[in-house]
Design an enzyme around this catalytic site. Structure first.
Site, PDB file in Angstrom:
ATOM      1  N   SER A  14     -14.270   8.533  -2.904  1.00 55.34           N
ATOM      2  CA  SER A  14     -15.445   9.731  -3.054  1.00 55.34           C
ATOM      3  C   SER A  14     -16.844   8.911  -3.285  1.00 55.34           C
ATOM      4  O   SER A  14     -17.782   9.690  -3.139  1.00 55.34           O
ATOM      5  CB  SER A  14     -14.894  10.493  -4.420  1.00 55.34           C
ATOM      6  OG  SER A  14     -14.666   9.828  -5.555  1.00 55.34           O
ATOM      7  N   ASP A  63      -4.418  11.093  -9.489  1.00 56.14           N
ATOM      8  CA  ASP A  63      -4.703   9.938 -10.419  1.00 56.14           C
ATOM      9  C   ASP A  63      -3.517   9.043  -9.699  1.00 56.14           C
ATOM     10  O   ASP A  63      -2.475   9.199 -10.083  1.00 56.14           O
ATOM     11  CB  ASP A  63      -4.459  10.259 -11.808  1.00 56.14           C
ATOM     12  CG  ASP A  63      -4.482   9.114 -12.774  1.00 56.14           C
ATOM     13  OD1 ASP A  63      -4.548   8.001 -12.205  1.00 56.14           O
ATOM     14  OD2 ASP A  63      -4.841   9.373 -14.002  1.00 56.14           O
ATOM     15  N   TYR A 156      -9.454  -7.024 -16.812  1.00 54.73           N
ATOM     16  CA  TYR A 156     -10.146  -6.666 -15.415  1.00 54.73           C
ATOM     17  C   TYR A 156      -9.542  -7.950 -14.339  1.00 54.73           C
ATOM     18  O   TYR A 156      -9.003  -7.462 -13.284  1.00 54.73           O
ATOM     19  CB  TYR A 156     -11.408  -6.586 -15.475  1.00 54.73           C
ATOM     20  CG  TYR A 156     -12.007  -6.118 -14.191  1.00 54.73           C
ATOM     21  CD1 TYR A 156     -11.745  -4.465 -13.390  1.00 54.73           C
ATOM     22  CD2 TYR A 156     -12.558  -6.896 -13.187  1.00 54.73           C
ATOM     23  CE1 TYR A 156     -12.245  -4.306 -12.146  1.00 54.73           C
ATOM     24  CE2 TYR A 156     -13.024  -6.467 -11.676  1.00 54.73           C
ATOM     25  CZ  TYR A 156     -12.951  -5.562 -11.483  1.00 54.73           C
ATOM     26  OH  TYR A 156     -13.279  -5.064 -10.178  1.00 54.73           O
ATOM     27  N   LYS A 160      -6.682  -7.737 -11.206  1.00 49.94           N
ATOM     28  CA  LYS A 160      -7.242  -8.060  -9.744  1.00 49.94           C
ATOM     29  C   LYS A 160      -6.299  -9.229  -9.415  1.00 49.94           C
ATOM     30  O   LYS A 160      -6.055  -9.452  -8.171  1.00 49.94           O
ATOM     31  CB  LYS A 160      -8.814  -8.425  -9.701  1.00 49.94           C
ATOM     32  CG  LYS A 160      -9.652  -7.187 -10.017  1.00 49.94           C
ATOM     33  CD  LYS A 160      -9.067  -6.017  -8.884  1.00 49.94           C
ATOM     34  CE  LYS A 160      -9.909  -4.778  -9.272  1.00 49.94           C
ATOM     35  NZ  LYS A 160      -9.739  -3.629  -8.139  1.00 49.94           N
TER      36      LYS A 160
HETATM   37  P1  NAP Z   1     -17.222   3.128  -8.154  1.00 50.52           P
HETATM   38  O1  NAP Z   1     -18.482   3.536  -7.329  1.00 50.52           O
HETATM   39  O2  NAP Z   1     -16.987   3.547  -9.302  1.00 50.52           O
HETATM   40  O3  NAP Z   1     -15.819   4.126  -7.331  1.00 50.52           O
HETATM   41  C1  NAP Z   1     -14.565   3.872  -8.010  1.00 50.52           C
HETATM   42  C2  NAP Z   1     -13.655   5.014  -7.176  1.00 50.52           C
HETATM   43  O4  NAP Z   1     -12.330   4.854  -7.779  1.00 50.52           O
HETATM   44  C3  NAP Z   1     -14.176   6.335  -7.120  1.00 50.52           C
HETATM   45  O5  NAP Z   1     -13.899   6.940  -6.130  1.00 50.52           O
HETATM   46  C4  NAP Z   1     -13.067   7.045  -8.184  1.00 50.52           C
HETATM   47  O6  NAP Z   1     -12.755   8.277  -7.918  1.00 50.52           O
HETATM   48  C5  NAP Z   1     -11.919   6.132  -8.274  1.00 50.52           C
HETATM   49  N1  NAP Z   1     -11.167   6.300  -9.054  1.00 50.52           N
HETATM   50  C6  NAP Z   1     -11.269   5.903 -10.466  1.00 50.52           C
HETATM   51  N2  NAP Z   1     -10.026   6.075 -10.941  1.00 50.52           N
HETATM   52  C7  NAP Z   1      -9.079   6.498 -10.351  1.00 50.52           C
HETATM   53  C8  NAP Z   1      -7.664   7.107 -10.494  1.00 50.52           C
HETATM   54  N3  NAP Z   1      -7.058   6.976 -11.545  1.00 50.52           N
HETATM   55  N4  NAP Z   1      -7.125   7.682  -9.447  1.00 50.52           N
HETATM   56  C9  NAP Z   1      -7.879   7.811  -8.161  1.00 50.52           C
HETATM   57  N5  NAP Z   1      -9.118   7.358  -8.186  1.00 50.52           N
HETATM   58  C10 NAP Z   1      -9.695   6.762  -9.181  1.00 50.52           C
HETATM   59  O7  NAP Z   1     -16.735   1.904  -7.993  1.00 50.52           O
HETATM   60  P2  NAP Z   1     -16.725   0.681  -6.736  1.00 50.52           P
HETATM   61  O8  NAP Z   1     -17.696  -0.305  -6.817  1.00 50.52           O
HETATM   62  O9  NAP Z   1     -16.675   1.365  -5.120  1.00 50.52           O
HETATM   63  O10 NAP Z   1     -15.072   0.097  -6.603  1.00 50.52           O
HETATM   64  C11 NAP Z   1     -14.128   0.397  -5.749  1.00 50.52           C
HETATM   65  C12 NAP Z   1     -13.164  -0.657  -5.901  1.00 50.52           C
HETATM   66  O11 NAP Z   1     -14.020  -1.985  -5.820  1.00 50.52           O
HETATM   67  C13 NAP Z   1     -12.688  -0.764  -7.403  1.00 50.52           C
HETATM   68  O12 NAP Z   1     -11.012  -1.326  -7.391  1.00 50.52           O
HETATM   69  C14 NAP Z   1     -13.419  -2.056  -8.195  1.00 50.52           C
HETATM   70  O13 NAP Z   1     -12.470  -2.984  -9.064  1.00 50.52           O
HETATM   71  C15 NAP Z   1     -13.616  -2.949  -6.785  1.00 50.52           C
HETATM   72  N6  NAP Z   1     -14.654  -4.024  -7.037  1.00 50.52           N
HETATM   73  C16 NAP Z   1     -15.952  -3.377  -7.245  1.00 50.52           C
HETATM   74  C17 NAP Z   1     -17.066  -4.472  -7.373  1.00 50.52           C
HETATM   75  C18 NAP Z   1     -18.542  -4.072  -7.842  1.00 50.52           C
HETATM   76  O14 NAP Z   1     -18.989  -4.587  -8.188  1.00 50.52           O
HETATM   77  N7  NAP Z   1     -18.589  -2.426  -7.546  1.00 50.52           N
HETATM   78  C19 NAP Z   1     -16.689  -5.536  -7.357  1.00 50.52           C
HETATM   79  C20 NAP Z   1     -15.303  -6.102  -7.051  1.00 50.52           C
HETATM   80  C21 NAP Z   1     -14.261  -5.250  -6.792  1.00 50.52           C
HETATM   81  P3  NAP Z   1     -13.652   9.620  -8.978  1.00 50.52           P
HETATM   82  O15 NAP Z   1     -15.068   9.143  -8.762  1.00 50.52           O
HETATM   83  O16 NAP Z   1     -13.133  10.766  -8.085  1.00 50.52           O
HETATM   84  O17 NAP Z   1     -12.673   9.710 -10.136  1.00 50.52           O
END
Ligand code: NAP
Length: 244
Positions: A14, A63, A156, A160
């Site tokens: 999303s 979820d 965290y 990972k």
């Molecule tokens: P984000 O913008 O906060 O998006 C997180 C997504 O995960 C949202 O679509 C959210 O859905 C979904 N989500 C959270 N809990 C959930 C659950 N229990 N069931 C189903 N969906 C769930 O974060 P992002 O930066 O895109 O992160 C995506 C991935 O990249 C994560 O695994 C994060 O650990 C990883 N990551 C991020 C970064 C960074 O700096 N941003 C760096 C390294 C790795 P809803 O909003 O619909 O609840």
């Protein structure tokens, strides 16, 4: 592998990296199921954007930490598309506390249940179909923290690092069936996951002087999906902040 007409499920599609990845697969000619939990309106917007590209899309609420909800989600996607060829385990949450003295048992369980068990839940459900068809791609979004330890605490980092171990073990298990299993390990990315202050600090720590754009992570995920022979790999995407 030519991606055109493949059926893709992206958890957490999303917003952020998941949204960029959903659009990238649609631009490659795939139909995409966009999983969400809280952001229903945003997931529907992603669906609209994919339809505007000319591909099919559905938004599916679940979820990922709850197996029964994942079962319903996978059933819905198979009902809509007939199969799942590519799974992107992207859903994840950011910790509220970083110090072990402050992380409660509940917070530990919350992070591990979404970031790690969530990937297990969904993967377990899609693998049988992939094995039957002798074709599949499983790509998980890990993190620099899973390799370096990072700066946001043990829960965290453990989730990972666990996802990286999961990827490597599963790659060997599924290689005989035409299924590749890989991960990306981004450094900080410009999404709502991080506060503006965190992003500013992170940019200063990067040799490139900036953090990643979500599209740059999506690009690496597409690369892994297209390649038939890379499996068990974890690609760093961090502008040189951590190198191994
Ligand atoms: P984000 O913008 O906060 O998006 C997180 C997504 O995960 C949202 O679509 C959210 O859905 C979904 N989500 C959270 N809990 C959930 C659950 N229990 N069931 C189903 N969906 C769930 O974060 P992002 O930066 O895109 O992160 C995506 C991935 O990249 C994560 O695994 C994060 O650990 C990883 N990551 C991020 C970064 C960074 O700096 N941003 C760096 C390294 C790795 P809803 O909003 O619909 O609840």
């Amino acid at each position: 592998m030519e991606l055109r007409d493949l059926k893709v499920l992206i958890t957490g599609g999303s917003r952020g990296i998941g949204k960029a990845t959903a659009l990238a697969f649609a631009n490659k000619g795939c139909d995409v199921a966009v999983n969400y939990l809280h952001s229903a309106a945003k997931a529907k917007e992603v669906v609209k954007e994919i339809e505007n590209i000319g591909r099919r899309a559905i938004a599916v609420k679940a979820d990922v930490s709850i197996l029964q909800e994942c079962e319903r989600m996978v059933e819905q996607v198979i009902e809509a598309f007939g199969r799942i060829d590519v799974l992107v385990n992207n859903a994840g949450v950011f910790p509220k506390h970083f110090k072990i003295t402050e992380i409660t048992e509940e917070e530990w369980d919350w992070i591990l249940s979404i970031n790690l068990k969530g990937a297990f839940n969904v993967t377990k459900l899609v693998v049988p179909g992939m094995v039957k068809r002798r074709l599949g791609r499983i790509i998980s979004v890990a993190s620099i923290a899973g390799k370096s330890g990072g700066t946001v605490g043990v829960a965290y980092a453990a989730s990972k690092a666990g996802l990286i171990g999961f990827t490597r073990a599963l790659a060997r298990e599924l290689a005989p069936y035409g299924i590749t299993v890989n991960a990306v390990a981004p450094g900080p990315v410009d999404t709502d996951f991080l506060t503006p202050e965190f992003k500013t600090k992170a940019a200063k720590l990067s040799p490139q002087g900036r953090i990643a754009r979500p599209e740059e992570i999506a690009h690496a995920i597409i690369f892994l999906a297209e390649n038939d022979h890379i499996t068990g790999e974890v690609i760093n995407i961090n502008g040189g902040r951590y190198v191994d």
